[in-house]
Design an enzyme around this catalytic site. Structure first.
Site, PDB file in Angstrom:
ATOM      1  NE  ARG A 112      -0.951  53.514  80.872  1.00 53.64           N
ATOM      2  CZ  ARG A 112      -0.705  52.286  81.277  1.00 53.64           C
ATOM      3  NH1 ARG A 112       0.365  51.624  80.849  1.00 53.64           N
ATOM      4  NH2 ARG A 112      -1.517  51.693  82.141  1.00 53.64           N
ATOM      5  CE  LYS A 147      14.634  40.099  61.848  1.00 59.62           C
ATOM      6  NZ  LYS A 147      14.252  38.688  61.712  1.00 59.62           N
ATOM      7  CE  LYS A 179      20.651  38.766  57.444  1.00 54.67           C
ATOM      8  NZ  LYS A 179      20.260  37.929  58.603  1.00 54.67           N
ATOM      9  CD  GLU A 208      21.656  34.712  56.339  1.00 56.57           C
ATOM     10  OE1 GLU A 208      21.057  35.293  57.248  1.00 56.57           O
ATOM     11  OE2 GLU A 208      21.308  34.753  55.142  1.00 56.57           O
ATOM     12  CG  ASP A 229      19.230  31.611  57.542  1.00 52.76           C
ATOM     13  OD1 ASP A 229      18.634  32.031  58.545  1.00 52.76           O
ATOM     14  OD2 ASP A 229      18.743  31.658  56.404  1.00 52.76           O
TER      15      ASP A 229
END
Length: 296
Positions: A112, A147, A179, A208, A229
């Site tokens: 596993r 992320k 940002k 951005e 964006d």
């Protein structure tokens, strides 16, 4: 660790020590305090066996060296890895990607953990490859984001590379990225860009922008990397034209925000350099891999 395996992991751009720590942590969850596998330990002596790790789906494999490390961590010299395909290999259902031989109880104990690493990272590589395929011929490439799962960033970004993608920044210190909230804090997009530049004249800075007026402003201020964006294909084409007008096309343009694999090609055909997607890592579906004992 096996020296050849250490060298392979290092050549992949990963820290062998960090990967070993990942594997050790995984086994500490399954075998707390160094305990035995309660099920396998209760079985009568089962000898040795050969097992194939095979794909149940079409995709791209990644993390197989880490899966091998899991077997070696659990079984030491008692395990043999008889075959293993390179990470980045495209597979179809039924393809065997690794074959191991060792004590049955030990292989069952490690199964596993090995599959968890290989299945998840292969899922990242497979998701990335789908974007790469969708963008083929456009000149646009797919980027990952920050992320990522805590503690798994290096591994997930490695899997992105296996799928043919490009890594964006790894941390908050290897590149500055202005940002929307930085813009609010600084009082404007150009002001935010200049604040970073005044503090550090060397670091790469990406800004951005929300519209074409902001794009013009930051390009005129000297910014060479811009994130566009939530812009549709028409606006993206206009952004590419503005970049050509003001910089001769020298600035790098990245499209982001609300992108899907279905829209990828239309975005890539606008002429932007990159598209970025957090979905490569934050909501990936594992590639279904399984371990099957051979009948001797």
């Amino acid at each position: 660790m096996d020296p050849a395996l250490v060298a392979e992991i290092a050549d992949a751009g990963l820290s062998p020590e960090a990967v070993h720590a990942h594997v050790a942590l995984a086994f500490s969850e399954d075998l707390p305090g160094g305990a035995e596998d309660a099920t396998s330990a209760a079985m009568p002596p089962m000898g040795t066996a050969t097992a194939d790790l095979a794909s149940r789906q079409e995709g791209v494999v990644a993390g197989l060296a880490i899966a091998e490390l899991a077997f070696r961590y659990a079984l030491g010299p008692a395990v043999e890895v008889l075959a293993r395909v390179p990470d980045g290999t495209r597979v179809v259902p039924g393809d065997v990607v690794m074959t191991v031989r060792g004590p049955v109880a030990g292989v069952l104990t490690a199964e596993r953990t090995a599959l968890n690493f290989a299945s998840h990272l292969s899922g990242v590589a497979t998701a990335t490859a789908r974007w790469v395929d969708a963008l083929e011929g456009t000149g646009c490439r797919v980027l990952d984001t920050r992320k990522t799962l805590p503690g798994w960033r290096d591994l997930q970004k490695y899997a992105v590379r296996c799928g043919g993608g490009v890594n964006h920044r790894f941390s908050l210190v290897d590149r500055a990225m202005v940002k929307d909230n930085h813009v609010v804090a600084a009082g404007g997009v150009v002001e935010a860009y200049r604040a970073v530049r005044e503090r550090d004249g060397v670091i790469r800075v990406e800004v951005e922008v929300q519209d074409l007026d902001e794009l013009r402003a930051v390009l005129e201020a000297g910014c060479t990397e811009v994130l566009l964006d939530n812009m549709g294909p028409d606006l993206l084409r206009q952004a590419v034209a503005i970049n050509a007008e003001l910089t001769g096309g020298e600035a790098t343009l990245e499209a982001s925000g609300g992108l899907t694999i279905e829209r990828a090609r239309a975005v890539g055909e606008t002429g932007v350099d990159f598209v970025s997607s957090g979905a490569l890592t934050h909501s990936v579906t594992v590639l279904d891999l399984g371990l099957d004992f051979r009948e001797d």
